[in-house]
Design a protein around this motif. Structure first.
Motif, short mmCIF file in Angstrom:
data_model
loop_
_atom_site.label_atom_id
_atom_site.label_comp_id
_atom_site.label_asym_id
_atom_site.label_seq_id
_atom_site.Cartn_x
_atom_site.Cartn_y
_atom_site.Cartn_z
N ILE A 55 0.92 -1.12 0.00
CA ILE A 55 0.07 0.07 0.02
C ILE A 55 0.83 1.31 -0.02
N ARG A 56 0.47 2.30 -0.72
CA ARG A 56 1.22 3.51 -0.65
C ARG A 56 0.23 4.60 -0.63
N VAL A 57 0.41 5.29 0.51
CA VAL A 57 -0.43 6.66 0.76
C VAL A 57 0.17 7.80 0.22
N VAL A 58 -0.25 8.54 -0.79
CA VAL A 58 0.29 9.58 -1.57
C VAL A 58 -0.26 10.90 -1.31
N ASN A 59 0.38 11.72 -0.75
CA ASN A 59 0.05 13.28 -0.56
C ASN A 59 -0.20 13.90 -1.99
N ILE A 60 -1.20 14.89 -1.80
CA ILE A 60 -1.63 15.55 -2.87
C ILE A 60 -1.51 17.19 -2.37
N GLU A 61 -0.60 18.02 -3.37
CA GLU A 61 -0.08 18.96 -2.74
C GLU A 61 -0.07 20.01 -4.05
N ASP A 62 -0.94 21.12 -3.86
CA ASP A 62 -0.79 22.19 -4.80
C ASP A 62 -0.95 21.89 -6.49
N GLY A 63 -1.89 20.69 -6.48
CA GLY A 63 -2.12 20.22 -7.79
C GLY A 63 -1.29 18.98 -8.36
N TYR A 64 -0.50 18.58 -7.40
CA TYR A 64 0.32 17.57 -7.68
C TYR A 64 0.27 16.32 -6.67
N ILE A 68 2.49 13.52 -4.87
CA ILE A 68 3.75 13.20 -4.75
C ILE A 68 3.97 11.83 -4.52
N PHE A 69 4.70 11.08 -5.46
CA PHE A 69 4.97 9.63 -5.45
C PHE A 69 6.46 9.67 -5.48
N HIS A 70 7.19 9.29 -4.30
CA HIS A 70 8.55 9.07 -4.21
C HIS A 70 9.16 10.44 -4.80
N GLY A 71 9.03 11.34 -4.45
CA GLY A 71 9.56 12.64 -4.87
C GLY A 71 9.26 13.36 -6.29
N ILE A 72 8.44 12.49 -6.92
CA ILE A 72 7.95 12.68 -8.40
C ILE A 72 6.67 13.56 -8.34
N LYS A 73 6.74 14.45 -9.14
CA LYS A 73 5.52 15.49 -8.97
C LYS A 73 4.64 14.96 -10.22
N LEU A 74 3.33 14.42 -10.05
CA LEU A 74 2.51 14.16 -11.04
C LEU A 74 1.26 14.96 -10.95
N PRO A 75 1.13 15.67 -12.05
CA PRO A 75 -0.16 16.54 -11.99
C PRO A 75 -1.65 15.83 -12.03
N ILE A 76 -2.23 15.99 -11.09
CA ILE A 76 -3.40 15.42 -10.94
C ILE A 76 -4.39 15.74 -11.98
N ARG A 77 -5.40 14.78 -12.25
CA ARG A 77 -6.62 14.96 -13.23
C ARG A 77 -7.40 14.19 -12.55
N PRO A 78 -8.40 14.76 -11.42
CA PRO A 78 -9.63 13.98 -11.09
C PRO A 78 -10.49 13.49 -12.07
#
Length: 301
Positions: free
Chosen positions: A107-116, A118-128
């Motif tokens: 399981i990985r719990v992933v924070n969502i910050e300022d529209g991204y 953050i997975f292992h320091g990689i910023k992935l733009p969200i698209r709900p």
């Protein structure tokens, strides 16, 4: 504006379901949705086999739309999808495209910050986007668990079901009986390992009716395309259904011979994988709106 609580859920789409709310065409509503685990996962140390699997894939609803009758189209405009600040992704042995290679569940719990995300320091733009959304299936189609897609919609897991898009569902029962859930902050086409970034959300929708028109498979309208979302036991059968419907729409909508519409489909239409991990596989066929508008396509049904 009515709000439909996330504690009012179903786990299967049936022709007859007790509605939890009544709305009118033209209403704008807010729907509280749960993540696919019903918020049972909140840290990475949890054991996936210990959660309650009877609570997976809840869909909030169903919602009764006044005036909706079999033979109509339910139009669902997605105005906004407001998601939580954290999401969950998971890997489980024997699930997903490479499930046979998975050695252990994680399981990985992933924070969502300022529209991204953050997975292992990689910023992935969200698209709900909305994973599960559908209406009561036709009586002859039987009942469908919320983890499955079919002609009524359901677990289509289609990336383009996002804010600004519009869905069209065939009405199979009085009131249509709309339900939705399983939102993702981000998900690649295919949902390859069996989860997107699973999040609870608040979804704002505008609901309308188109009387006397119907479709075999759900339609999805985006800024550039009208998409036919079709599912099957495998990708080949889903591809066949999506392509067959596309050619019919272009034949009728543009007044072409069937063979001419078939050629046009090959020249201009994109086939895209929506998901390959559910009990049925899902494809979307994207017809450019510069060829024919969604309004014109529906008018010619």
């Amino acid at each position: 504006m009515k709000t439909i609580s996330g504690n009012k859920v179903i786990y299967k789409f049936e022709n007859f379901m007790e509605h939890v709310e009544i709305i009118r065409p033209g209403d704008i509503i807010k729907v509280e949705t749960n993540d696919c685990f019903f918020q049972q996962i909140y840290n990475e140390e949890q054991v996936l086999t210990e959660i309650d699997y009877d609570r997976l894939n809840p869909a909030t609803g169903p919602i009764y739309v006044e005036g909706a009758e079999p033979g109509d189209l339910l139009q669902v405009k997605v105005i906004s999808i407001d998601i939580a600040k954290k999401g969950v992704a998971a890997v489980v042995p024997n699930e997903g495209v490479l499930g046979d290679q998975v050695n252990k569940p994680i399981i990985r719990v992933v924070n969502i910050e300022d529209g991204y995300a953050i997975f292992h320091g990689i910023k992935l733009p969200i698209r709900p986007m909305i994973g599960v959304i559908g209406v009561a299936p036709a009586k002859e189609e039987g009942e469908w668990p919320t983890d499955s897609p079919w002609k009524h919609g359901g677990n289509m897991d289609t990336n383009d079901i996002t804010a600004g898009s519009t869905l069209y569902f065939p009405v199979n029962q009085k009131g249509a009986l709309l339900a939705l859930g399983d939102c993702h902050a981000i998900m690649g086409d295919g949902e390859i390992c069996f989860t997107g970034l699973e999040v609870p959300a608040e979804v704002t929708l505008e609901i309308n009716l188109i009387k006397g028109k119907t479709v075999k498979w759900p339609l999805l309208e985006t800024e550039e395309y009208t998409m036919i979302i079709a599912s099957g036991n495998n990708l080949d059968s889903a591809l066949y259904e999506a392509t067959s419907e596309t050619v019919k729409y272009l034949e009728k909508g543009l007044g072409l011979e069937w063979e001419e519409a078939y050629i046009l489909t090959s020249l201009a239409v994109d086939l895209k994988i929506s998901q390959v991990v559910d009990p049925k596989k899902t494809i979307r066929s994207a017809i450019p709106k510069h060829i024919i508008s969604t309004e014109r396509l529906i008018e010619k049904l």
